[in-house]
Design an enzyme around this catalytic site. Structure first.
Site, short mmCIF file in Angstrom:
data_model
loop_
_atom_site.label_atom_id
_atom_site.label_comp_id
_atom_site.label_asym_id
_atom_site.label_seq_id
_atom_site.Cartn_x
_atom_site.Cartn_y
_atom_site.Cartn_z
N TYR A 52 0.87 -1.10 0.21
CA TYR A 52 0.02 -0.04 0.01
C TYR A 52 0.63 1.18 0.06
O TYR A 52 1.83 1.21 0.57
CB TYR A 52 -0.80 -0.08 1.29
CG TYR A 52 -1.90 1.10 1.49
CD1 TYR A 52 -2.79 1.40 0.37
CD2 TYR A 52 -1.57 1.94 2.50
CE1 TYR A 52 -3.66 2.35 0.53
CE2 TYR A 52 -2.67 3.26 2.80
CZ TYR A 52 -3.62 3.12 1.80
OH TYR A 52 -4.43 4.51 1.75
N ASP A 93 -3.37 5.22 -2.20
CA ASP A 93 -4.54 6.26 -1.53
C ASP A 93 -4.40 7.49 -2.48
O ASP A 93 -3.37 8.46 -2.51
CB ASP A 93 -3.88 6.70 -0.17
CG ASP A 93 -4.71 7.67 0.45
OD1 ASP A 93 -5.75 8.33 -0.09
OD2 ASP A 93 -4.53 8.14 1.66
N HIS A 120 -7.88 4.13 -4.22
CA HIS A 120 -9.03 4.28 -3.51
C HIS A 120 -9.27 6.06 -3.41
O HIS A 120 -8.26 6.64 -3.50
CB HIS A 120 -9.39 3.83 -2.23
CG HIS A 120 -8.37 4.25 -1.16
ND1 HIS A 120 -8.49 5.55 -0.49
CD2 HIS A 120 -7.23 3.67 -0.68
CE1 HIS A 120 -7.50 5.66 0.37
NE2 HIS A 120 -6.81 4.46 0.34
N GLU A 122 -11.83 9.02 -1.99
CA GLU A 122 -12.76 9.18 -0.68
C GLU A 122 -13.77 10.59 -0.87
O GLU A 122 -13.73 11.25 -1.86
CB GLU A 122 -11.78 9.66 0.55
CG GLU A 122 -11.05 10.82 0.48
CD GLU A 122 -9.78 10.74 1.43
OE1 GLU A 122 -9.76 11.86 2.34
OE2 GLU A 122 -9.17 10.00 1.59
N CYS A 130 -6.61 13.76 7.43
CA CYS A 130 -6.48 12.41 7.85
C CYS A 130 -7.90 12.01 8.42
O CYS A 130 -8.58 12.38 9.27
CB CYS A 130 -5.55 12.47 9.22
SG CYS A 130 -5.37 10.94 9.93
N ARG A 165 -14.19 5.03 -0.87
CA ARG A 165 -13.86 5.26 0.56
C ARG A 165 -14.70 6.40 1.20
O ARG A 165 -14.94 7.35 0.50
CB ARG A 165 -12.30 5.73 1.02
CG ARG A 165 -12.26 6.31 2.47
CD ARG A 165 -10.76 6.50 2.52
NE ARG A 165 -10.66 7.71 3.68
CZ ARG A 165 -9.63 8.05 4.42
NH1 ARG A 165 -8.53 7.61 3.83
NH2 ARG A 165 -9.56 8.96 5.17
N GLU A 195 -14.23 4.20 6.47
CA GLU A 195 -13.12 4.72 7.42
C GLU A 195 -13.46 4.58 8.76
O GLU A 195 -14.81 4.94 8.94
CB GLU A 195 -12.72 5.98 6.84
CG GLU A 195 -11.49 6.59 7.65
CD GLU A 195 -10.30 5.67 7.77
OE1 GLU A 195 -10.32 4.67 8.37
OE2 GLU A 195 -9.34 6.44 7.40
N ASN A 217 -9.29 -0.58 7.64
CA ASN A 217 -8.13 0.08 7.85
C ASN A 217 -7.75 -0.05 9.50
O ASN A 217 -8.38 0.48 10.43
CB ASN A 217 -8.49 1.59 7.63
CG ASN A 217 -7.28 2.51 7.63
OD1 ASN A 217 -6.17 2.00 7.62
ND2 ASN A 217 -7.56 3.57 7.77
#
Length: 310
Positions: A52, A93, A120, A122, A130, A165, A195, A217
Site C-alpha cells: 500500500y 491512496d 481508492h 474518498e 486524515c 472510501r 473509514e 483500515n
C-alpha cells in the site's frame, strides 16, 4: 533485478482473482504500507499479499501533515517507485482525486501509468484531512458518486481496481455511510473502504449491505480498534490494511538510536537491532546485479583499426 518480473496488468489480474475467488488461507488479503520501495522486499518475503502507498506516509516523509498538501505528481512518483520493486499488487491512496471529476480522471490515468493495481478515492471535501482526525467534512453523496463514475470511465485497463472510501461514519453516522457506499458501488466502485469503523458489528453491516469486497483500515493510534485478521475475516472483510505501521516502527527505532547516540556517544549498543549489511544487500539483490554485470562485460573489446574494419 531493476524492475519487478510481473507486469502491471498481471498484478491487477492477480488482485482481481484473489478478491473474486479466494484460495485457502487467503480469504483476507493483507496490504502493508510501504514507507520506502526497499520495504516491499520485506513485505513480500514475509508472505503478505499486497503493498500500500499511504497518503499519510507520503506527506509525512515530505515533512507535511496529512491535510491535502501533497500533489498528484508526488503521489504518482512514489507509487511508481514502489510498484517497480515488487511483484505484489500495489494499492494507492488517491485522496479525493486531487480535484473534481476531470481531475479524478487524470489522477486515475497517471496512477495507472505508474503501474499500480488499484486506488481508492474518498468522499471528503477537497482538501481533505486524515481520516482519524476530528473536524472532517464530506461532500454530498451525489458529488462523491460522480468522482467514482469519472474514475471508472477514465481507466483504460478494466482490471484496475477502483475502490470507494467513505469518511461519513464520523460525520453523518453509520447508516448514512452505508447508504453512501451503496451509491458508490452503483457508480461503479469495485470495492469499498469504510473509514473509522468502531466495532466488528459496523464492518458486518457494511459487508451485508454491499456486494463488493470490503477493506478494513488498521491504523495505530486512530479511532478504530486494532482488530485481528481472524476477527475481520470472520465478519466477511476481504482486505486488511496496515497503512502507516512500518513508518511508525522505523521512525520509533530511529529516535531510540538517536537518543542512545546523544547519551552514550556510540551506537555500539544498537548494532544488534540494526539491519545487517548482508541482509540489506540481499534485499536489494546485489548478487543479481553483479551476475548481470559479469555476463554483460565478459567480452573482449576490439582495439584500433581492426575493430573498426570488423
Amino acid at each position: 533485478m531493476l524492475h519487478a518480473a510481473t507486469t502491471a496488468s498481471q498484478k491487477r489480474q492477480a488482485l482481481r482473482s484473489a478478491l473474486v475467488q479466494p484460495t485457502e488461507g487467503t480469504a483476507l488479503l493483507r496490504f502493508i504500507g510501504a514507507f520506502t520501495p526497499l520495504s516491499t522486499s520485506l513485505v513480500a518475503g514475509k508472505g503478505f499479499e499486497g503493498v500500500y502507498v499511504s497518503g499519510a506516509v507520503v506527506s509525512a516523509e515530505l515533512g507535511l501533515p496529512d491535510i491535502g498538501l501533497t500533489t498528484l505528481t508526488e503521489v504518482a512518483a512514489r507509487a511508481a517507485q514502489v510498484a517497480r520493486t515488487t511483484d505484489l499488487p500495489v494499492l494507492v491512496d488517491a485522496d479525493t482525486g486531487f480535484g473534481e471529476p476531470m481531475n479524478v480522471a487524470r489522477t486515475v490515468q497517471v496512477l495507472e501509468d505508474a503501474g499500480i493495481a488499484g486506488l481508492h478515492l474518498e468522499d471528503q471535501v477537497n482538501p481533505k484531512r486524515c481520516g482519524h482526525l476530528d473536524g472532517k467534512q464530506v461532500v454530498p453523496r451525489e458529488v462523491a458518486a460522480q468522482r467514482i463514475a469519472a474514475a471508472v470511465r477514465a481507466r483504460r485497463d478494466p482490471d484496475l481496481l477502483i475502490m470507494a472510501r467513505s469518511d461519513a461514519r464520523a460525520v453523518e453516522g453509520l447508516d448514512a455511510a452505508i447508504e453512501r457506499l451503496k451509491a458508490y458501488v452503483d457508480a461503479g466502485a469495485d470495492a469499498v473502504f469504510p473509514e473509522a469503523m468502531l466495532t466488528l458489528a459496523d464492518y458486518e453491516r457494511v459487508v451485508s449491505a454491499v456486494d463488493v469486497p470490503v477493506l478494513a483500515n488498521l491504523t495505530e493510534f486512530g479511532k478504530a480498534p486494532l482488530f485481528t485478521h481472524a476477527q475481520l475475516a470472520d465478519v466477511g472483510v476481504r482486505i486488511a490494511l496496515h497503512p502507516v505501521s512500518l513508518l511508525r516502527t522505523a521512525m520509533g527505532a530511529v529516535e531510540r538510536a538517536l537518543d542512545a547516540l546523544a547519551t552514550t556517544g556510540t551506537l555500539e549498543g544498537e548494532v544488534s537491532s540494526m539491519l545487517t549489511r548482508a541482509r540489506l544487500y540481499e534485499l536489494i539483490d546485489y548478487a543479481g546485479y553483479n551476475d548481470f554485470d559479469a555476463d554483460v562485460f565478459t567480452f573482449e573489446v576490439p582495439d584500433g583499426k581492426k575493430g573498426l574494419q570488423a
